[in-house]
Design an enzyme around this catalytic site. Sequence first.
Site, PDB file in Angstrom:
ATOM      1  N   ASP A  14     -37.556 -26.261 -40.548  1.00 48.58           N
ATOM      2  CA  ASP A  14     -36.860 -25.024 -40.873  1.00 48.58           C
ATOM      3  C   ASP A  14     -37.758 -24.284 -41.875  1.00 48.58           C
ATOM      4  OD1 ASP A  14     -34.707 -23.139 -41.262  1.00 48.58           O
ATOM      5  OD2 ASP A  14     -34.359 -24.141 -43.185  1.00 48.58           O
ATOM      6  N   ASP A  16     -36.823 -21.076 -44.278  1.00 50.64           N
ATOM      7  CA  ASP A  16     -36.229 -20.652 -45.557  1.00 50.64           C
ATOM      8  C   ASP A  16     -35.603 -21.848 -46.274  1.00 50.64           C
ATOM      9  OD1 ASP A  16     -36.534 -17.670 -45.277  1.00 50.64           O
ATOM     10  OD2 ASP A  16     -35.317 -18.055 -43.504  1.00 50.64           O
ATOM     11  N   GLY A  59     -28.582 -21.076 -42.399  1.00 51.14           N
ATOM     12  CA  GLY A  59     -29.163 -21.676 -41.203  1.00 51.14           C
ATOM     13  C   GLY A  59     -28.755 -21.024 -39.896  1.00 51.14           C
ATOM     14  N   ARG A  62     -27.949 -14.354 -37.964  1.00 49.42           N
ATOM     15  CA  ARG A  62     -27.330 -13.415 -38.901  1.00 49.42           C
ATOM     16  C   ARG A  62     -25.897 -13.048 -38.492  1.00 49.42           C
ATOM     17  NH1 ARG A  62     -30.852  -8.522 -38.902  1.00 49.42           N
ATOM     18  NH2 ARG A  62     -32.465 -10.038 -39.368  1.00 49.42           N
ATOM     19  N   SER A 137     -34.289 -17.039 -38.768  1.00 49.77           N
ATOM     20  CA  SER A 137     -34.741 -15.761 -39.307  1.00 49.77           C
ATOM     21  C   SER A 137     -35.399 -14.886 -38.245  1.00 49.77           C
ATOM     22  CB  SER A 137     -35.747 -15.999 -40.439  1.00 49.77           C
ATOM     23  OG  SER A 137     -36.272 -14.757 -40.875  1.00 49.77           O
ATOM     24  N   ASN A 139     -37.263 -12.609 -39.166  1.00 52.10           N
ATOM     25  CA  ASN A 139     -38.511 -12.206 -39.831  1.00 52.10           C
ATOM     26  C   ASN A 139     -39.489 -13.380 -39.921  1.00 52.10           C
ATOM     27  OD1 ASN A 139     -37.217  -9.616 -40.598  1.00 52.10           O
ATOM     28  ND2 ASN A 139     -35.978 -10.932 -41.885  1.00 52.10           N
ATOM     29  N   ASP A 195     -32.731 -27.744 -44.727  1.00 51.21           N
ATOM     30  CA  ASP A 195     -31.974 -27.669 -45.976  1.00 51.21           C
ATOM     31  C   ASP A 195     -30.541 -27.205 -45.734  1.00 51.21           C
ATOM     32  OD1 ASP A 195     -32.782 -25.012 -45.340  1.00 51.21           O
ATOM     33  OD2 ASP A 195     -32.353 -24.406 -47.401  1.00 51.21           O
TER      34      ASP A 195
END
Length: 244
Positions: A14, A16, A59, A62, A137, A139, A195
């Site tokens: 992962d 972020d 996780g 969005r 994400s 991004n 995480d």
Amino acid sequence: MLGLPDRIRACLFDMDGVLTRTATVHMAAWKRTFDEFLRATDPTAAEFSQLDYNRYVDGKPRADGVRDFLASRGITLPEGSPDDPPDARTVHGVGRRKNELLLTELEEHGVEVYPGSMTYLRAAREAGLATAVVTASANGEQVITAGGFADLIDARVDGVVTAREGLRGKPAPDTFLAGARALGVEPSAAAVFEDALAGVAAGRAGDFGFVVGVDRVGQGDALRENGADVVVTDLDQLLDGGAR
Ligand SMILES: [Mg+2]
């Protein structure tokens, strides 16, 4: 040497909160977005908390984060469309507001990486393991480039790829399975590093060979309950044999 079972040939990270210190930036952007939204709806509403983030948002794609958190407060919004402005009271409008806040913050402060994770990533490559970033994400590519570790990554499954290929987001295992496929390994030969509670749950749901929970916010027990085989507070603990 890497703190992984011998059968593991590939690492699915992962992004972020595991490789980059951007989970806190996401949390702050979500908090501002949801607190503004809630205040406009009901001035007495409880603020968006770290626990709300961990449970309902972290996780996930969005739009799922918007839907799942607002559902926890008994609020349902129309879906709207991806072109909705950031002040639209739709799932897409709320998500857009959050993404604009996030991008502004990343532009102003850049992308910070976890040094221990970079050490681990290099060690994994030196040991001959394949590596992928698997992130909700949208991004992903920009953050990996800005973080300066694109040369250490063999494959990327991010929000753009997920939408294009119609994959279900975490906690469904689809994106991690796509990462294993991209690296040419069976799930049983891949380790997942996560995480988020939704992320370790995806690792368990996909029957991956090993799931490493990365605890940055003091939720080690919840990570274990949701699917982590081992929990560390930094990836370089795996190199020292210091995993709990
Ligand atoms: Mg994360």
